[in-house]
Write an enzyme that holds these catalytic residues in place. Sequence first.
Site, PDB file in Angstrom:
ATOM      1  N   HIS A 140       0.949  15.314  17.587  1.00  0.00           N
ATOM      2  CA  HIS A 140       1.338  15.933  18.852  1.00  0.00           C
ATOM      3  C   HIS A 140       2.448  15.169  19.562  1.00  0.00           C
ATOM      4  O   HIS A 140       2.228  14.101  20.131  1.00  0.00           O
ATOM      5  CB  HIS A 140       0.109  16.042  19.772  1.00  0.00           C
ATOM      6  CG  HIS A 140       0.407  16.693  21.074  1.00  0.00           C
ATOM      7  ND1 HIS A 140      -0.207  16.312  22.255  1.00  0.00           N
ATOM      8  CD2 HIS A 140       1.268  17.688  21.415  1.00  0.00           C
ATOM      9  CE1 HIS A 140       0.258  17.056  23.250  1.00  0.00           C
ATOM     10  NE2 HIS A 140       1.162  17.885  22.770  1.00  0.00           N
ATOM     11  N   GLU A 152       0.734  11.633  19.987  1.00  0.00           N
ATOM     12  CA  GLU A 152      -0.718  11.555  19.784  1.00  0.00           C
ATOM     13  C   GLU A 152      -1.027  11.868  18.319  1.00  0.00           C
ATOM     14  O   GLU A 152      -0.573  12.888  17.793  1.00  0.00           O
ATOM     15  CB  GLU A 152      -1.443  12.571  20.668  1.00  0.00           C
ATOM     16  CG  GLU A 152      -1.535  12.184  22.121  1.00  0.00           C
ATOM     17  CD  GLU A 152      -2.325  13.183  22.938  1.00  0.00           C
ATOM     18  OE1 GLU A 152      -3.154  12.757  23.754  1.00  0.00           O
ATOM     19  OE2 GLU A 152      -2.109  14.404  22.778  1.00  0.00           O
TER      20      GLU A 152
END
Length: 291
Positions: A140, A152
């Site tokens: 992410h 992430e």
Amino acid sequence: MTIETVGVVGAGQMGNGIAHVLALAGYRVKLNDISREALDTASGLIRRNMDRQVSRGKIAESERDAALDRISMTMTLGELGAADLVIEAATERETVKQAIFEDLTPHLKPHTILTSNTSSISITRLASRTDRPEKFMGFHFMNPVPVMQLVELIRGIATDDETYRSCLGVVERLGKTAASAEDFPAFIVNRILMPMINEAVYTLYEGVGSVASIDSAMKLGTNHPMGPLELADFIGLDTCLAIMNVLHDGLADTKYRPCPLLTKYVEAGWLGRKTQRGFYDYRATPPVPTR
């Protein structure tokens, strides 16, 4: 494993930024979209953004030219199957993402790692629709990708250590920082950010403050660089609503109930900057609050 070629699914706001940073880091990138117009727009945007980096002394002209040469475009999803790593960056709807993985899976090499740039959807559930849940994880990026330093990394229940280490190596090669998150709704950043935005919309909905006063209060009172309603417009109100629905459905807690006013804006098609109207009207200069 060594990753040298990366396929990116989706040439929108996130996909073109991901292709941009990967190419600058030396990866060969194949960018896919179902729309030729979207690919052409992404190509022009990537070049303009790299030109801006050159003008600011961030990169050399030779680096820009080499990076642009490493990016190719395709409307054929199966062509991404030869990549070492695939990053899906399509719209934030689970059915769309599942369909992409189901169509792509038969074309993949045995060693190919599959990832999703989802900001909230279960990685374990997405992985279960593929033939390689152990080689699947969440990847992410933050928006705008060339500027934001965080990525992430989210492991599903089946993600193996080699897959995690390989993705961590990509993040490090990009010069970014990884934050490892468990596979719970919205992960870390959006688990904290979206309820704040949703609460700002409730504050507007209940008449506690206007758009301008809420954003000014948060910028000046908490030193945020952008007010929560302005930020929501930047992210996209449809994306904010989708993430709040994932939190509400996944955690079954009323504190995550999306504000009715957020739903109303999305139903009106006022999605923020990308549609020129949201909590601000961007057809005016400077943008004018809509409430």
